[in-house]
Write an enzyme that holds these catalytic residues in place. Structure first.
Site, PDB file in Angstrom:
ATOM      1  N   GLU A  50       0.812  -1.217   0.000  1.00  0.00           N
ATOM      2  CA  GLU A  50       0.000   0.000   0.000  1.00  0.00           C
ATOM      3  C   GLU A  50       0.846   1.269   0.000  1.00  0.00           C
ATOM      4  O   GLU A  50       0.395   2.319  -0.460  1.00  0.00           O
ATOM      5  CB  GLU A  50      -0.961   0.022   1.195  1.00  0.00           C
ATOM      6  CG  GLU A  50      -2.116  -0.966   1.088  1.00  0.00           C
ATOM      7  CD  GLU A  50      -1.778  -2.338   1.645  1.00  0.00           C
ATOM      8  OE1 GLU A  50      -0.583  -2.588   1.971  1.00  0.00           O
ATOM      9  OE2 GLU A  50      -2.698  -3.174   1.759  1.00  0.00           O
ATOM     10  N   PHE A 112     -11.251  -7.525  14.219  1.00  0.00           N
ATOM     11  CA  PHE A 112     -10.189  -7.951  13.315  1.00  0.00           C
ATOM     12  C   PHE A 112      -9.886  -6.853  12.294  1.00  0.00           C
ATOM     13  O   PHE A 112     -10.788  -6.327  11.656  1.00  0.00           O
ATOM     14  CB  PHE A 112     -10.620  -9.235  12.598  1.00  0.00           C
ATOM     15  CG  PHE A 112      -9.618  -9.717  11.587  1.00  0.00           C
ATOM     16  CD1 PHE A 112      -8.335 -10.095  11.979  1.00  0.00           C
ATOM     17  CD2 PHE A 112      -9.939  -9.775  10.241  1.00  0.00           C
ATOM     18  CE1 PHE A 112      -7.405 -10.524  11.054  1.00  0.00           C
ATOM     19  CE2 PHE A 112      -9.008 -10.201   9.303  1.00  0.00           C
ATOM     20  CZ  PHE A 112      -7.740 -10.580   9.720  1.00  0.00           C
ATOM     21  N   GLN A 113      -8.641  -6.505  12.164  1.00  0.00           N
ATOM     22  CA  GLN A 113      -8.160  -5.468  11.241  1.00  0.00           C
ATOM     23  C   GLN A 113      -8.787  -4.099  11.481  1.00  0.00           C
ATOM     24  O   GLN A 113      -8.979  -3.318  10.560  1.00  0.00           O
ATOM     25  CB  GLN A 113      -8.343  -5.915   9.780  1.00  0.00           C
ATOM     26  CG  GLN A 113      -7.484  -7.143   9.482  1.00  0.00           C
ATOM     27  CD  GLN A 113      -7.354  -7.452   8.013  1.00  0.00           C
ATOM     28  OE1 GLN A 113      -8.285  -7.235   7.247  1.00  0.00           O
ATOM     29  NE2 GLN A 113      -6.207  -7.988   7.637  1.00  0.00           N
ATOM     30  N   LYS A 162     -17.545  -0.888   6.611  1.00  0.00           N
ATOM     31  CA  LYS A 162     -18.008  -1.885   5.648  1.00  0.00           C
ATOM     32  C   LYS A 162     -19.532  -1.897   5.491  1.00  0.00           C
ATOM     33  O   LYS A 162     -20.051  -2.020   4.377  1.00  0.00           O
ATOM     34  CB  LYS A 162     -17.513  -3.272   6.083  1.00  0.00           C
ATOM     35  CG  LYS A 162     -17.810  -4.352   5.068  1.00  0.00           C
ATOM     36  CD  LYS A 162     -17.090  -5.649   5.390  1.00  0.00           C
ATOM     37  CE  LYS A 162     -17.302  -6.668   4.271  1.00  0.00           C
ATOM     38  NZ  LYS A 162     -16.603  -7.920   4.525  1.00  0.00           N
ATOM     39  N   MET A 484      24.108   8.860   2.028  1.00  0.00           N
ATOM     40  CA  MET A 484      23.986  10.159   2.681  1.00  0.00           C
ATOM     41  C   MET A 484      24.303  10.049   4.172  1.00  0.00           C
ATOM     42  O   MET A 484      24.917  10.946   4.760  1.00  0.00           O
ATOM     43  CB  MET A 484      22.577  10.730   2.467  1.00  0.00           C
ATOM     44  CG  MET A 484      22.417  12.143   2.954  1.00  0.00           C
ATOM     45  SD  MET A 484      23.609  13.274   2.189  1.00  0.00           S
ATOM     46  CE  MET A 484      22.618  14.082   0.954  1.00  0.00           C
TER      47      MET A 484
END
Ligand SMILES: Cc1ncc(C[n+]2csc(CCOP(=O)(O)OP(=O)(O)O)c2C)c(N)n1
Length: 583
Positions: A50, A112-113, A162, A484
């Site tokens: 993502e 969940f999630q 949802k 760097m």
């Protein structure tokens, strides 16, 4: 009026906002929105992580000026996109991110999630919404796009539980409507500059003998490059372009001074230090530009133009603050100066320009070319890519030495050709941002110039690029180090190199790139550089990765150490040597 589901409404709303592409990755909570996507003309690009979706949306937004759109699921999908959100927030990039959320009733139950996405992203978004009913969806999407692209652009997140999109849930039924406009009380960005302030600024400009235009990323965001050119040419005032503004003013223009700041060139840094008037246009007085703010441009009066009133006076109190859109304000300024007599009302600045020309002659950007048999110089590789590609090639970069060399050694002639993570400085930005840029401008050649450390962070998005037939070109400058950081350890930690060594050979970049479906090459000598670039340019049906083995010891100069005064700019051996040659 037709009754549809929230999921359908969401996709329809995106279509009406003119969205042509979404970067994303589905999961349980966002499934009901992915289903109606099958019936939509919107292109979806399935990423491998993502974070990639977020940076692709940024790259797309950067080159098109339209908000980039990303869609991910709840919980880990949402947390994976926090970095791009923060990146877009700091660089004022318009973006709309849609995240799935657990059903309304489960919110707060450690389902969940589940994660508190709006809570987590509150401080790194321009605004965020938690949708509470299906009816809200069209209005919320309309508002999200409006907020993302107006005023100071930025990322907006829409969190969608949802149940409000799930066709099996009665909560998702809604009567379709499309709001003609969004009225957001309290949100009215000021676009026009105040006429009295414009006049004050015009007068100040016409009195100053050592002025500098300090052009920032806001010029690009406001599509103000042409206006900037007009102002500079009308007044004859030289222009520095910050890292975020590279391309906003053509580098080959006689008034172009190039990049200021920590790794800016001597003339740009010093002209700002010594000027009597700093005309800051869409620039935020970043600490990387000012160095120690107490010693920054001591003698200068300041005109500061910004669409975001919070920027004015944040670091330096301006003598003339102007809130407004950069393009509009510059046009107002041009008009005011013309009324006062245009070029004729400007004082004689020949002494100032002569001083600037002298600095340019004595302290040009310079590196020691490699001798036969020595390792490739990264600056040379960048110059070669620059010289073997069309003028309007889009370059995206990661973060580190390669980023600074790219900004220094590329010659920008067109706006929106440099895609860079300036504010957050996000390693792993280059490849996904290049993919997004190529999707937004398929007609342009797109090169990502990346470090070996950065490459290892998001290289897997080359799988996305291959599968989606997005033919970007990638130059990996393999110096076997987190370069760097190594440079800082060398200069400020007595060469105690703690945890910066990466193997030059592991991974095998060529094999890795080939495994991801790319064409791949390894280049080790100066003679191979040009032909490899030419070959990469010819391949247009898949991504190409060219690994350049470059000198580990090379450092980025000039350099103003963090927190030091810009007066204490370190030139580095090659430039110091060059300046002696001129004496
Ligand atoms: C995500 C992230 N982690 C850490 C850093 C700190 N950091 C800045 S530059 C850099 C090294 C980059 O190395 P590489 O990609 O090999 O580029 P080079 O400097 O060698 O050109 C690191 C670790 C960062 N900017 N971003």
């Amino acid at each position: 009026m037709d009754e549809i589901t929230g999921g359908e409404a969401l996709i329809r709303s995106l279509e009406l906002e003119g969205v042509e592409v979404i970067f994303g990755l589905p999961g349980g909570a966002i499934l009901p929105v992915y289903d109606p996507l099958l019936d939509s003309p919107i292109r979806h690009i399935l990423v491998r992580h993502e974070q990639g979706a977020g940076h692709m949306a940024e790259g797309y937004a950067h080159v098109t000026g339209r908000p980039g759109v990303a869609m991910v699921t709840s919980g880990p999908g949402a947390t994976n996109i926090v970095t791009p959100l923060c990146d877009a927030f700091m660089d004022s990039i318009p973006m709309v991110v849609i995240t799935g959320q657990v059903p309304t009733k489960a919110i707060g139950s450690d389902a969940f999630q589940e994660c508190d996405t709006t809570g987590i992203t509150l401080s790194v978004t321009k605004h965020n919404f938690l949708v509470t009913s299906a009816e809200e969806i069209p209005w919320t999407i309309r508002a999200a796009f409006h907020i993302a692209r107006t005023g100071r652009p930025g990322p907006v997140l829409v969190d969608v539980p949802k149940d409000v999109v799930d066709p099996k849930n009665p909560n998702s039924r809604m009567r379709w409507y499309w709001p003609d406009e969004v009225d957001l009380p309290g949100y009215k960005p000021t676009v026009q500059g105040h006429p009295r302030k414009i006049q004050e600024a015009a007068e100040l400009i016409s009195r100053s003998v050592r002025p500098v235009i300090y052009a920032g990323g806001g010029i690009l965001k406001a599509r103000a490059s042409e206006a900037l050119l007009e102002l500079a040419e009308l007044t004859g005032i030289p222009v520095v372009t910050t890292l975020m503004a590279r391309g906003a003013f053509p580098d080959d223009h006689e008034l172009a001074l190039g990049m200021p700041g920590m790794h800016g060139n001597y003339t740009a840094v010093t002209a700002m230090q010594k000027c009597d008037l700093l005309i800051a246009l869409g620039s935020r007085f970043d600490d990387r530009v000012t160095g120690n703010p107490a010693t920054f441009a001591r003698d200068a009066k300041v005109i500061h133009v910004d669409i975001d009133p919070a920027e004015l006076g944040k670091v330096r109190t301006p003598d003339v603050p102007i809130v407004g859109d950069c393009r509009v304000v510059i046009e107002q300024l041009v008009e005011a100066i013309r009324k006062m007599g245009g070029r004729d009302c400007q004082p004689d600045r020949s002494e100032w320009m002569a001083t600037i020309r002298d600095w340019q002659r004595r302290y040009p950007l310079r590196y020691e070319p490699s001798l036969p048999g020595e390792d490739l110089k990264p600056q040379f590789v960048i110059e070669q890519i620059r010289d073997h590609t069309p003028d309007d090639t889009i370059v995206s970069v990661g973060v580190g030495q390669h980023q600074m060399w790219a900004s220094q050694y590329w010659r920008f002639r067109h706006p929106h050709t440099f895609v860079c993570s300036g504010g957050l400085g996000t390693m792993g930005f280059a490849i996904p941002a290049a993919i997004g840029a190529k999707v937004g401008r398929p007609d342009r050649m797109v090169w990502a110039i990346d470090g070996d450390g950065c490459f290892q962070m998001t290289a897997q998005e080359l799988v996305t690029a291959t599968c989606e037939r997005i033919p970007i070109k990638v130059a990996v400058l393999n110096n076997a180090y987190l370069g760097m950081v190594r440079q800082w350890q060398e200069l400020f930690y007595e060469e105690r190199y703690s945890e910066v060594y990466l193997s030059p050979d592991i991974p095998d970049y060529v094999k890795w790139a080939e495994a991801m479906g790319c064409e791949a090459m390894r280049v080790e000598t100066p003679e191979e550089v040009g032909p490899a670039i030419e070959k990469a340019n010819e391949i247009d049906d898949r991504p190409v990765v060219v690994e350049f083995r470059v000198d580990t010891r090379e450092k980025v100069y000039p350099m103003v150490p963090a927190g030091a005064s810009n007066d204490d700019i370190i030139l580095g051996p090659a430039i110091s040597k060059g300046s002696e040659d001129h004496d």
